[in-house]
Every structure is written in structure tokens, then in C-alpha cells.
Design an enzyme around this catalytic site. Structure first.
Site, short mmCIF file in Angstrom:
data_model
loop_
_atom_site.label_atom_id
_atom_site.label_comp_id
_atom_site.label_asym_id
_atom_site.label_seq_id
_atom_site.Cartn_x
_atom_site.Cartn_y
_atom_site.Cartn_z
N ARG A 9 0.92 -1.04 -0.10
CA ARG A 9 0.14 -0.12 -0.01
C ARG A 9 0.85 1.08 -0.07
NH1 ARG A 9 -3.91 2.48 4.67
NH2 ARG A 9 -4.58 4.26 3.46
N HIS A 10 0.57 2.18 -0.89
CA HIS A 10 1.26 3.73 -0.76
C HIS A 10 1.38 4.09 0.64
CE1 HIS A 10 -2.28 6.11 -0.02
NE2 HIS A 10 -2.88 5.20 -0.74
N ALA A 11 2.51 4.95 0.71
CA ALA A 11 2.81 5.48 2.04
C ALA A 11 1.78 6.61 2.07
CB ALA A 11 4.09 5.98 2.23
#
Length: 221
Positions: A9-11
Site C-alpha cells: 500500500r502506498h505511504a
């Protein structure tokens, strides 16, 4: 043999800070950029000793692209291709989940190959990217079948919490966390590695699981 899949998951991005979903295609926040460094420090020692990555796929959104560039520079420097794929974008049709134009993204991110992005992107109305349970579950099956047929040994995919949870895995992903999977027979289901099972690779994610399609609208919103 089907590839091993590292789903990330993106930051944290700007819309995650105060839950302001009106921000169009938001970039990472300062905390998010630091989370990428944490992800890199955790995952890099496992590459290539345990996970010999040969491809990075990214949702064509600024926050996912920035996460990949900051978290995996050693792979990109080695020549591992980073390819944008519209199938991995987020679910909703709110501004934060609508991508930028394909006429501007390549100039902003020249390291990324945008040539394979579906030309309908970023439109999400009345097509395979619509925000409805049938469309999102079908898209999840489609991207899994695509991965199953690829020849790379290990593929990193940087995507979004909602789509990863209710479209692909049934698992929760905290900002910047990851899980590692192998395919079950048939190519439409994944089995998680023990190394990330439970709270994810960084130990930050919820352990609970949900059914695919959970909470999604039956008709497009």
C-alpha cells in the site's frame, strides 16, 4: 511457475492526513516519505536473497508512484522496470482517487513506463474502473489473472488499501505496509506467506479479514 507477489500500500498521502478526499491525485506527505524509507529498510535486505524482484507495477497515481520511487531505488538503479497499470488504481470516484492526465504524468515521472496504461484512464465512469462491487471484484480477478500469466519470478505491486482489501486479498494494509503472496491453483486466489501473515510485513496492519466486495455499492456511484 507463477510469480511471487509483493503487494504494497502506498505511504501516507496528503488526503490521508486530515481525511480531505477533495484533493486531486494527492502526493505523499512528509510522514509518507519517511514511511517509504522505513519500508525500504525492512524489505531491501530480503531482495534478492529471498525475493528476487524482476518487475514493479504501480497504480498510475502520484502517491503510488512516489512510494515506489522512494522505497525501491536500488531496484530501479539495477534496471528493474517500473510500469504503470490502471487496473491497480483505487476504488472511489472522489477527487483523491482520480488520476492525473496521461499527457502530464510521463514528464513528471520519466522513470515510469506509462505505455501500457489503459487509454481511458483516468475516467472511472461506466467502465471497468467504476466504483461498484461487481466492477471492483471483477477488476481484482482480472489483475490477478494478468499476474498469474507473467514470467517474472517476483513482482512488486504498489496499490491502494481499498482495492487491495476488497478487490484482491481480503486483507488490511496500513500506509506503507506490505504482504507477500503466492498463487493458489487457477490464478484467481492468493496464499499469504507466513513472513507477513497477520499484521503485515511491518507489523502495522489490522489482522482481521473481510470478504471481497465488502461494503462496496452494488451500483456505480
Amino acid at each position: 511457475m507463477p510469480p511471487t507477489i509483493i503487494l504494497v500500500r502506498h505511504a501516507q498521502a496528503l488526503h490521508n492526513v486530515d481525511r480531505d478526499y477533495t484533493i486531486h491525485d494527492p502526493p505523499l506527505s512528509e510522514l509518507g516519505r519517511n514511511q517509504c524509507l522505513h519500508l525500504r529498510a525492512n524489505l531491501a535486505p530480503k531482495i534478492p536473497s529471498e525475493l528476487d524482484v524482476e518487475l514493479i507495477l504501480v497504480s498510475p497515481m502520484k502517491r503510488t508512484i512516489e512510494t515506489a520511487l522512494l522505497a525501491f531505488p536500488q531496484l530501479i538503479e539495477r534496471g528493474i522496470p517500473i510500469v504503470a497499470h490502471a487496473g491497480w488504481q483505487e476504488n472511489s470516484s472522489q477527487p483523491c482517487d482520480i488520476g492525473s492526465s496521461l499527457t502530464t504524468l510521463p514528464a513528471e515521472f520519466p522513470q515510469v513506463d506509462f505505455s501500457q496504461v489503459d487509454p481511458v484512464f483516468p475516467n472511472k465512469r461506466g467502465n471497468a474502473y467504476a466504483n461498484s462491487r461487481p466492477a471492483i471484484v471483477a477488476r481484482g480477478q482480472s489483475v490477478l489473472k494478468d499476474l498469474y500469466g507473467r514470467k517474472e519470478k517476483v513482482i512488486i505491486v504498489v496499490s491502494h488499501s481499498g482495492f487491495l482489501r476488497v478487490g484482491v486479498t481480503g486483507k488490511w494494509f496500513y500506509n506503507g505496509d506490505y504482504r507477500v503472496f503466492e498463487f493458489e491453483q487457477g490464478g484467481t486466489k492468493l496464499r499469504e506467506f507466513d513472513m507477513t501473515k497477520g499484521k503485515g510485513g511491518l507489523g502495522l496492519s489490522f489482522e482481521e479479514e473481510v470478504e471481497l466486495g465488502d461494503g462496496l455499492p452494488e451500483e456505480e456511484e
